[in-house]
Structures are given as structure tokens and as C-alpha cells.
Design a protein around this motif. Structure first.
Motif, PDB file in Angstrom:
ATOM      1  N   PRO A 320      94.551  28.896  86.693  1.00 51.83           N
ATOM      2  CA  PRO A 320      93.330  28.143  86.378  1.00 51.83           C
ATOM      3  C   PRO A 320      92.358  28.083  87.555  1.00 51.83           C
ATOM      4  CG  PRO A 320      95.180  26.677  86.695  1.00 51.83           C
ATOM      5  CD  PRO A 320      95.739  28.040  86.766  1.00 51.83           C
ATOM      6  N   ASP A 321      92.840  28.421  88.736  1.00 56.72           N
ATOM      7  CA  ASP A 321      91.959  28.452  89.902  1.00 56.72           C
ATOM      8  C   ASP A 321      91.301  29.823  90.009  1.00 56.72           C
ATOM      9  OD1 ASP A 321      92.708  25.919  90.527  1.00 56.72           O
ATOM     10  OD2 ASP A 321      94.292  26.522  91.904  1.00 56.72           O
ATOM     11  N   GLY A 322      90.093  29.826  90.524  1.00 55.16           N
ATOM     12  CA  GLY A 322      89.363  31.076  90.699  1.00 55.16           C
ATOM     13  C   GLY A 322      89.924  31.835  91.886  1.00 55.16           C
ATOM     14  N   ILE A 323      90.207  33.149  91.697  1.00 53.77           N
ATOM     15  CA  ILE A 323      90.750  33.948  92.796  1.00 53.77           C
ATOM     16  C   ILE A 323      89.805  35.112  93.075  1.00 53.77           C
ATOM     17  CG2 ILE A 323      92.683  35.392  93.553  1.00 53.77           C
ATOM     18  CD1 ILE A 323      94.505  33.640  91.821  1.00 53.77           C
ATOM     19  N   PHE A 324      89.372  35.214  94.324  1.00 58.57           N
ATOM     20  CA  PHE A 324      88.532  36.332  94.750  1.00 58.57           C
ATOM     21  C   PHE A 324      89.276  37.116  95.817  1.00 58.57           C
ATOM     22  CE2 PHE A 324      85.384  33.131  93.581  1.00 58.57           C
ATOM     23  CZ  PHE A 324      84.473  33.867  92.848  1.00 58.57           C
ATOM     24  N   VAL A 325      89.108  38.438  95.807  1.00 64.40           N
ATOM     25  CA  VAL A 325      89.557  39.235  96.947  1.00 64.40           C
ATOM     26  C   VAL A 325      88.319  39.948  97.450  1.00 64.40           C
ATOM     27  CG1 VAL A 325      91.042  41.107  97.716  1.00 64.40           C
ATOM     28  CG2 VAL A 325      91.865  39.532  95.981  1.00 64.40           C
ATOM     29  N   HIS A 326      88.011  39.776  98.734  1.00 63.92           N
ATOM     30  CA  HIS A 326      86.850  40.479  99.279  1.00 63.92           C
ATOM     31  C   HIS A 326      87.204  41.226 100.548  1.00 63.92           C
ATOM     32  CE1 HIS A 326      85.972  36.478 101.302  1.00 63.92           C
ATOM     33  NE2 HIS A 326      86.588  36.102 100.197  1.00 63.92           N
ATOM     34  N   GLN A 327      86.684  42.461 100.642  1.00 63.47           N
ATOM     35  CA  GLN A 327      86.939  43.312 101.805  1.00 63.47           C
ATOM     36  C   GLN A 327      85.607  43.646 102.446  1.00 63.47           C
ATOM     37  OE1 GLN A 327      89.179  46.295  99.729  1.00 63.47           O
ATOM     38  NE2 GLN A 327      91.053  45.829 100.819  1.00 63.47           N
ATOM     39  N   LYS A 328      85.554  43.454 103.752  1.00 67.39           N
ATOM     40  CA  LYS A 328      84.307  43.672 104.502  1.00 67.39           C
ATOM     41  C   LYS A 328      83.135  42.998 103.806  1.00 67.39           C
ATOM     42  CE  LYS A 328      85.853  47.710 106.842  1.00 67.39           C
ATOM     43  NZ  LYS A 328      85.919  49.111 106.965  1.00 67.39           N
ATOM     44  N   ILE A 398      83.296  22.653  94.884  1.00 68.92           N
ATOM     45  CA  ILE A 398      84.584  23.346  94.730  1.00 68.92           C
ATOM     46  C   ILE A 398      85.483  23.026  95.922  1.00 68.92           C
ATOM     47  CG2 ILE A 398      83.882  25.320  93.318  1.00 68.92           C
ATOM     48  CD1 ILE A 398      84.059  26.668  96.355  1.00 68.92           C
ATOM     49  N   GLU A 399      86.767  23.272  95.697  1.00 63.55           N
ATOM     50  CA  GLU A 399      87.740  23.220  96.789  1.00 63.55           C
ATOM     51  C   GLU A 399      88.081  24.658  97.117  1.00 63.55           C
ATOM     52  OE1 GLU A 399      90.413  19.231  96.477  1.00 63.55           O
ATOM     53  OE2 GLU A 399      91.236  21.086  95.693  1.00 63.55           O
ATOM     54  N   MET A 400      88.269  24.971  98.388  1.00 65.25           N
ATOM     55  CA  MET A 400      88.441  26.374  98.750  1.00 65.25           C
ATOM     56  C   MET A 400      89.569  26.544  99.767  1.00 65.25           C
ATOM     57  SD  MET A 400      85.454  28.695 100.389  1.00 65.25           S
ATOM     58  CE  MET A 400      84.450  29.257  99.078  1.00 65.25           C
ATOM     59  N   THR A 401      90.354  27.623  99.598  1.00 62.42           N
ATOM     60  CA  THR A 401      91.361  28.005 100.592  1.00 62.42           C
ATOM     61  C   THR A 401      91.172  29.488 100.845  1.00 62.42           C
ATOM     62  OG1 THR A 401      92.865  26.672  99.307  1.00 62.42           O
ATOM     63  CG2 THR A 401      93.799  27.762 101.192  1.00 62.42           C
ATOM     64  N   MET A 402      91.304  29.909 102.102  1.00 60.75           N
ATOM     65  CA  MET A 402      91.140  31.333 102.413  1.00 60.75           C
ATOM     66  C   MET A 402      92.333  31.834 103.211  1.00 60.75           C
ATOM     67  SD  MET A 402      87.162  31.395 103.393  1.00 60.75           S
ATOM     68  CE  MET A 402      86.434  32.779 102.605  1.00 60.75           C
ATOM     69  N   ASN A 403      92.660  33.099 102.979  1.00 62.51           N
ATOM     70  CA  ASN A 403      93.869  33.664 103.588  1.00 62.51           C
ATOM     71  C   ASN A 403      93.645  35.161 103.815  1.00 62.51           C
ATOM     72  OD1 ASN A 403      96.432  33.922 104.440  1.00 62.51           O
ATOM     73  ND2 ASN A 403      97.395  33.371 102.508  1.00 62.51           N
ATOM     74  N   VAL A 404      94.385  35.730 104.786  1.00 62.14           N
ATOM     75  CA  VAL A 404      94.276  37.176 105.000  1.00 62.14           C
ATOM     76  C   VAL A 404      95.413  37.851 104.253  1.00 62.14           C
ATOM     77  CG1 VAL A 404      94.248  39.026 106.719  1.00 62.14           C
ATOM     78  CG2 VAL A 404      93.300  36.820 107.278  1.00 62.14           C
ATOM     79  N   ILE A 405      95.100  38.895 103.498  1.00 67.17           N
ATOM     80  CA  ILE A 405      96.151  39.624 102.774  1.00 67.17           C
ATOM     81  C   ILE A 405      95.934  41.128 102.937  1.00 67.17           C
ATOM     82  CG2 ILE A 405      96.565  37.885 100.997  1.00 67.17           C
ATOM     83  CD1 ILE A 405      94.849  39.791  99.138  1.00 67.17           C
ATOM     84  N   ILE A 413      90.373  39.460 102.338  1.00 68.46           N
ATOM     85  CA  ILE A 413      90.419  37.995 102.336  1.00 68.46           C
ATOM     86  C   ILE A 413      90.664  37.536 100.914  1.00 68.46           C
ATOM     87  CG2 ILE A 413      89.125  35.873 102.820  1.00 68.46           C
ATOM     88  CD1 ILE A 413      89.597  37.394 105.366  1.00 68.46           C
ATOM     89  N   LEU A 414      91.678  36.682 100.786  1.00 71.78           N
ATOM     90  CA  LEU A 414      91.977  36.101  99.474  1.00 71.78           C
ATOM     91  C   LEU A 414      91.389  34.692  99.477  1.00 71.78           C
ATOM     92  CD1 LEU A 414      93.857  36.240  96.802  1.00 71.78           C
ATOM     93  CD2 LEU A 414      95.362  34.839  98.142  1.00 71.78           C
ATOM     94  N   THR A 415      90.467  34.445  98.562  1.00 71.24           N
ATOM     95  CA  THR A 415      89.852  33.124  98.495  1.00 71.24           C
ATOM     96  C   THR A 415      90.177  32.491  97.157  1.00 71.24           C
ATOM     97  OG1 THR A 415      88.076  33.845  99.923  1.00 71.24           O
ATOM     98  CG2 THR A 415      87.661  31.887  98.628  1.00 71.24           C
ATOM     99  N   ILE A 416      90.725  31.291  97.209  1.00 71.46           N
ATOM    100  CA  ILE A 416      91.053  30.575  95.970  1.00 71.46           C
ATOM    101  C   ILE A 416      90.117  29.375  95.869  1.00 71.46           C
ATOM    102  CG2 ILE A 416      92.861  29.360  94.704  1.00 71.46           C
ATOM    103  CD1 ILE A 416      94.879  31.047  96.261  1.00 71.46           C
TER     104      ILE A 416
END
Ligand code: ADP
Length: 704
Positions: A320-328, A398-405, A413-416
């Protein structure tokens, strides 16, 4: 000169002649030496050996010589390029005859220390003959002693027969004339163990004795050397043969042993080989099983990997949370929830866009810094609150968490994100309710303080006045007594009215809250109702040096209303205007007909009401001026009561005010009544006495 030439010519010829003689002598000498030293190689060699000595030399069913010795001798002929002819002999004696008579060149066989050596010269040993005991494979025996009673088949000529008889007298021997007879009984099962000559390094025993195919080697009895023999004195031939044997390779001939030797072998080479083979098969099977097991494990691993990948995909999609993966900076993946949060239908407007585009303006720089730190230190951010811009431009919390994957083998970057806009709204709502509650609590406290003050003030005045009246002595004359009473009766009456007003108002708001506040609607000329009550106040305000100006754009407007309540409304508004208007000020009461509604305006040139208070002025117990700093009296109930009465008429009340300049209260009452409607009663306007009573009550908190 000519003689010299002749002489010279003669000496040249002499030289040639001399050389020729020397060459001829040399050739003759060489042939002489060679004739004297070299043994003339034979072209054919005749070999004799007995023909029933299996497996060494025997005749096959077609009468051809066969056996180990025959094989060996054929190999010798091949190596030395000499034709070998076999001369058949049925026994040792016959073989010896053939040699003696020169019908054969070589005898093949064992070296026996008997009279044969008188007639033959023996060469060096070239093969080891072994005499061994074979038993049926399924018999559980470890050495010769284990088969004592079984009986061992042996030919009468076998040397081992004597050896066994001498060394193992307990052992049962089955003596046969011929090896064929032994094999016959092996075939029909009578003989289960045999003692037989065998050359171990050659072929398997069953190659020569097919009857022994199910037999195993139990024990080697002894070995003895095999050697060739030639006619006595044929030394050159013997040397030639021996040299020829030396030329043969190791695989063709085993190194000979000069003496007989006794060998006890408990664990035979065959057994060792068998065990090695079994071990080898076991290892191979083990390896195969391992490979199969590994294959299965790998297949299982691959399956599980595929399953877990599928589960992760589902998890990401259904999350149910939004998941983004962004590179550069560029978005390379967005799940369904992310698409929904951004207000898009699919990811076409998201993929390949810069992630910062979705971040609200002020925060872009912060997020950029966060991404830089993440990539540098490979950390995970704690959850933090941010604002993002939806596709329609709306900004949501929004609430946001970011992580390196690692995504598709690259750092990403994985952003939820989680939409917390509704939660925020609810929080805001809660805060509002809390604020209002606090305000209400404060208001209640103020109200009680106010009410206490409202009760105490008139009571104090009443008490003080009574004390003054009590000072009149009974001895004072009636006139003096009347003067006293006259002086203080007005004050006492006003304060009684004030208490009455307070009680009335409290009762009324309680009735309104309980739904028992009854309206008595009748037909009234509203213009007359408002004008009469306003005019009855004129005299009162004159003493305060305040003007009341009444004006109307219609003379008559009959509407359905409760005249008694309308009078209370007008008196309350006028009382407030008088209270907050200084001496010399004016109060305007105007009536406008707007067809559907009648507008009644009460305007003053008083102190006005600050803007921030205007919204809440109609709330119960609300007073603009702080309680402890009171300039004027009042309970804060009046305007809320006014509003309730107006609304009970289906109307509205508005306020226009400018702080320091004055206030205007506008009442709108619907006038959609048909005056001809006979079903509605015509109301009677209150009498002057009633009005005075009402004024006394409503104005009781105005002190001159
Ligand atoms: P009260 O019974 O105390 O008069 P109201 O509900 O009638 O209570 O009035 C509430 C408050 O509104 C007053 O205490 C006063 O501060 C303010 N107010 C009402 N009318 C006026 C006015 N005409 N001019 C200035 N202030 C006013």
C-alpha cells in the motif's frame, strides 16, 4: 725424356694396382673375420612341446597348437623375424626324442633336475609358472585349510600333487589322469576346487579353462620358472634364443625367477582388484548421487529463487506504500501505490522523470543532499515527513524513507512513501477540537466568574440599600421616612430587575438547549413593533445624552412573528448600543423592505468590536472585553439569545463593525406570509406598561 714419361706412366699404373690389391685383401679379411665370428641365423625354428598341457601348450578342437607357451613363442618369432614351426609331441618323453633326433630345435617346458639335462642345454627362465588352487566363487574359504574336506581335483602329473601330499597330508585330493577329466567333473559339479598350473600375468584362467569361469583364486602354491631347452652342445642356438628373448618387451615376457619359491597369498591380487573396483564403483555412485543431489538442490534453489522473486514482485506491487526506484536521479520503477499517490493512471508520466520533480519546491535541495549522502555512506534514512506534488499540482503530506539498493546490477535509491494527508487532516481536526474544548473550558470559567459577578453586584447594591433604609429611625417623621424610601427604592428595583434578567436569560438558554423554547407566532406589522419599542427607549437614552434615530422605508409590513421576542431582540441590541456608546453618540434603528425579507438594522457610533472577535460574538458567554478588566456589565448571553430568536423566525443576524467607530447589527426576517391568510391570528402589540417593564429588565445592567 720419353723413358721418363714411360717410367712416370708405369709408376701411376703401379699405384692403382697397389690400391686395388689392398682393397681386395681388406674385403677378403672382413669376410674371413665375419665367417669365423657370426652365428648363421636360422630362417626357420622348429619348436616342440607336449600337446595336452593346458593352458601352456595344447591342441584346440581343430588340432592347432594353442596355449601360453605357443603365444609366447609366436611373439618371439615376430620380434626376431624368424618363422616358427610347431612339432606336436604328446608327452615329455616324445618331446625329448624329437630334440635328440634333430627333428625339433627347441623344447619348451619346465626345468626338471632329472636326466633330461644329459641330453639338453637349458636357457634362462622366461616365464613364471604358478600352481594355484581355484575354488567355486560362492564357497566361503580363506586358505587351503578351509577346504580340507572339499576335495581338490589335480592331475597325476601335476608337480603340486606331491607337494600337497607332503605338506598337507590331511587334505583330500581327487587325482585325475588328465586335465580334461578334471574339467569334466568341474562341469558336472563333482569338483569344486582344483589345483592347476597357471601363468598369472597372462590371461584369465577361464580363457583357457572355460569350466572355471565361476571359480576364484584361493591360494598360490608355488611358482616355477619356464625355460627353453636345446640339444646338448647347441650353445650358439641357445645364445641366439636367449638374445631374442631379451629383445622382447616386458609386456610380452615377464622377468624370470631363477628359483622355485613358495608364496602364500591370502588376499589375492584378484580380490584386491575386485575391492578396488567395488570401492571405485561406490565412489562413482557416491559422486553420481552427490551430483544428482546437487542438481536437485540447485533446481530447488532456482525454483525457490524464482518463487521468492515472484513473491517479492507481488509484495512490491500490492504494497500500500508507494515504492520508487531511481538511478542517477531518474525514476526507473514505480509501483501501483506510487502511481496512485501521484494521481496518475499508469507510470508513463513517471518513468524516466527526475525524481526531484515530484518533490515540493522548498524541499528539492534537501532531498538532493539526502540522496548524495545515501550514495556516499550507503545508509538508510529514518522516516521523515515531506510534501510531494501530485500530477494535478496538489501538494500532499507524505512520510518518506530512502535506502541504497542494487537494481539491475547498478546502484539505485529505493524510496518508500506513504500518503499521510488524511492522517494530517485528522490530526488538524483533533487539534481544532482540542483548541475549541480548551476555549470552551476557558469560556465556562469566564461565564461562572461573570455570572457570579452578575449576581453579586446587584445583591451587594440591594444589601447596601437595605442597610441604608434600616438607618431610618422609627422616631423620624413619615416624610423623612418617605424621602429615604423614595431615594433608594429605584436602586433596589433596578437591581432586582437585573437579577430577574439574568435568571430569565439563563432559563431561556436552558429551554433553547432542551428544545422547549416556544415561539408564539402571530400576524404583526413588524414596522410598528420595532418602531414602538424603539420609541419607548428614547426618553431613557436622553438622560445618557445619546440620540436614537428611527427610520423606515415602509410604513407597514405584516409578517408572521413573535412580537414579544422581537421586542426582546431590539431591546437587547439597543441595550448593547447604549452600553458601548459614549455620551453624545447616536443610535440608528432602520427598517428596509427587501420583499422576501425585512431588514432591521441597529447601528451605533460606539466603541465597535475588534475584527477577530466579530466571528464569535454570537457565541454564548462570549464577551469582547476581558472579565477582570470590565468596563461594562453583562453576562454574555444576550447576543446568543438574539441569534436563536432570529433563527427561530427563519431569519439571520449579521454584524458590521469597525473597532473604534461603531457597530451595526442587521436582522433579516422572512416576510413570505400572505396577509390575507385568515388561519393565522392577528397579534396584539404589548402595552406601554409591558414595554416599560421589559425595558427595566433589559436595561437593568446599564447604570447611569
Ligand atoms: P451582554 O449580556 O454581556 O451584553 P451580549 O451577548 O449581549 O452580552 O454581548 C456580548 C458582548 O458583545 C458584549 O459584552 C460586548 O463586549 C460586545 N458588544 C455587543 N454589542 C456591542 C456594541 N453595540 N458595541 C460594542 N460591543 C458590543
Amino acid at each position: 725424356m720419353n723413358n721418363e714419361k714411360v717410367l712416370k706412366g708405369n709408376s701411376f699404373m703401379k699405384k692403382i694396382l697397389k690400391t686395388c690389391v689392398i682393397i681386395m685383401i681388406l674385403i677378403n679379411c672382413t669376410s674371413f673375420i665375419s665367417l669365423g665370428v657370426t652365428y648363421k641365423n636360422p630362417k626357420v625354428i622348429k619348436v616342440t612341446s607336449i600337446t595336452n598341457w593346458k593352458p601352456f601348450s595344447y591342441l584346440d578342437s581343430k588340432g592347432n597348437p594353442k596355449g601360453i607357451l605357443i603365444d609366447f613363442w609366436k611373439a618371439w618369432g615376430k620380434v626376431n623375424n624368424i618363422k616358427v614351426e610347431f612339432v606336436k609331441a604328446t608327452s615329455w618323453a616324445k618331446s625329448l626324442e624329437l630334440i635328440k633326433n634333430g627333428e625339433a630345435d627347441i623344447h619348451l617346458g619346465l626345468f626338471y633336475n632329472d636326466n633330461r639335462s644329459k641330453y639338453m642345454d637349458f636357457g634362462s627362465p622366461f616365464l613364471d609358472l604358478m600352481t594355484v588352487i581355484y575354488i567355486q566363487e560362492d564357497i566361503d574359504a580363506f586358505n587351503i585349510n578351509d577346504i580340507k574336506d572339499l576335495g581338490i581335483g589335480v592331475t597325476e602329473e601335476n608337480y603340486a600333487r606331491y607337494y600337497l601330499e607332503e605338506n598337507y597330508p590331511d587334505i583330500k585330493l581327487l587325482i585325475y589322469k588328465d586335465v580334461k577329466d578334471v574339467m569334466n567333473d568341474v562341469k558336472n559339479g563333482k569338483v569344486k576346487a582344483v589345483c592347476i598350473d597357471y601363468y598369472n600375468n597372462f590371461r584369465n584362467i577361464s580363457f583357457y579353462y572355460t569350466e572355471l569361469k565361476d571359480f576364484k583364486l584361493l591360494q598360490t602354491i608355488y611358482t616355477q620358472p619356464l625355460r627353453v631347452a636345446v640339444k646338448k652342445g647347441e650353445k650358439e642356438l641357445l645364445n641366439f634364443i636367449n638374445n631374442g628373448i631379451k629383445k622382447m618387451s616386458v609386456s610380452e615376457i615377464e622377468g624370470a625367477k631363477s628359483k622355485w619359491e613358495y608364496i602364500n597369498i591370502y588376499l589375492t591380487k584378484d580380490k584386491v582388484q575386485k575391492y578396488i573396483l567395488i570401492a571405485f564403483i561406490v565412489i562413482i555412485l557416491f559422486l553420481l548421487m552427490n551430483i544428482l543431489f546437487l542438481k536437485n538442490r540447485i533446481a530447488l534453489g532456482v525454483k525457490r529463487l524464482a518463487e521468492s522473486e515472484e513473491s517479492y514482485k507481488k509484495l512490491v506491487t500490492l504494497c500500500p506504500d508507494g515504492i520508487f526506484v531511481h538511478q542517477k536521479g531518474k525514476v526507473v520503477f514505480a509501483n501501483d501505490a506510487a502511481i496512485k499517490i501521484l494521481g496518475e493512471k499508469n507510470d508513463t508520466n513517471i518513468i524516466n522523470k527526475n525524481f526531484l520533480e515530484f518533490i515540493q519546491g522548498d524541499s528539492k535541495k534537501t532531498i538532493q543532499n539526502v540522496i548524495y549522502m545515501l550514495e556516499k555512506f550507503k545508509i538508510t534514512t529514518p522516516t521523515f515527513e515531506e510534501k510531494i506534488v501530485k500530477s494535478n499540482g496538489e501538494i500532499i503530506d507524505i512520510e518518506m524513507t530512502m535506502n541504497v539498493i542494487h537494481y539491475k546490477e547498478k546502484t539505485a535509491i529505493l524510496t518508500i512513501i506513504r500518503d499521510i494527508s488524511q492522517r494530517k487532516e485528522r490530526e488538524e481536526e483533533k487539534q481544532k477540537i482540542l483548541r475549541e474544548k480548551l476555549k470552551y473550558e476557558q469560556l465556562k470559567t469566564e461565564f461562572f466568574a461573570n455570572i457570579s459577578h452578575e449576581i453579586r453586584t446587584p445583591l451587594n447594591i440591594l444589601l447596601g440599600t437595605i442597610q441604608l433604609i434600616n438607618k431610618v429611625s422609627e422616631n423620624d417623621d413619615i416624610y423623612t421616612q418617605y424621602q429615604y424610601y423614595n431615594k433608594y427604592s429605584h436602586i433596589m428595583t433596578q437591581n432586582c430587575y437585573r437579577l430577574l434578567k439574568l435568571i430569565n436569560n439563563l432559563i431561556d438558554i436552558t429551554k433553547i438547549d432542551a428544545g422547549f423554547f416556544r415561539m408564539n407566532f402571530k400576524k404583526y406589522n413588524i414596522v410598528q413593533v420595532v418602531e414602538d419599542i424603539t420609541m419607548s427607549v428614547v426618553e431613557y437614552v436622553k438622560s445618557k445624552n445619546i440620540n436614537i434615530i428611527f427610520d423606515t422605508d415602509i410604513e407597514e409590513k405584516v409578517i408572521l412573528c413573535d412580537a414579544d421576542k422581537i421586542e426582546r431582540v431590539i431591546l437587547n441590541l439597543l441595550s448593547n448600543s447604549i452600553k458601548f456608546t459614549k455620551s453624545g453618540g447616536s443610535i440608528f434603528v432602520n427598517i428596509y423592505d427587501k420583499n422576501d425579507v425585512i431588514c432591521i438594522s441597529v447601528r451605533d457610533t460606539g466603541i465597535g468590536i475588534p475584527k477577530e472577535e466579530q466571528k464569535t460574538i454570537f457565541e454564548r458567554f462570549r464577551q469582547v472585553h476581558p472579565l477582570l478588566n470590565r468596563e461594562r456589565e453583562g453576562s454574555g448571553i444576550g447576543l446568543s439569545l438574539v441569534k436563536s430568536i432570529v433563527e427561530s423566525h427563519g431569519g439571520n443576524i449579521y454584524l458590521n463593525s469597525e473597532y473604534g467607530k461603531g457597530s451595526e447589527f442587521i436582522i433579516e426576517i422572512p416576510s413570505n406570509l400572505n396577509p390575507e391568510d385568515k388561519s393565522v391570528l392577528v397579534g396584539e402589540i404589548s402595552s406601554n406598561e409591558d414595554k416599560i417593564e421589559k425595558i427595566n429588565i433589559e436595561f437593568s445592567d446599564i447604570y447611569s
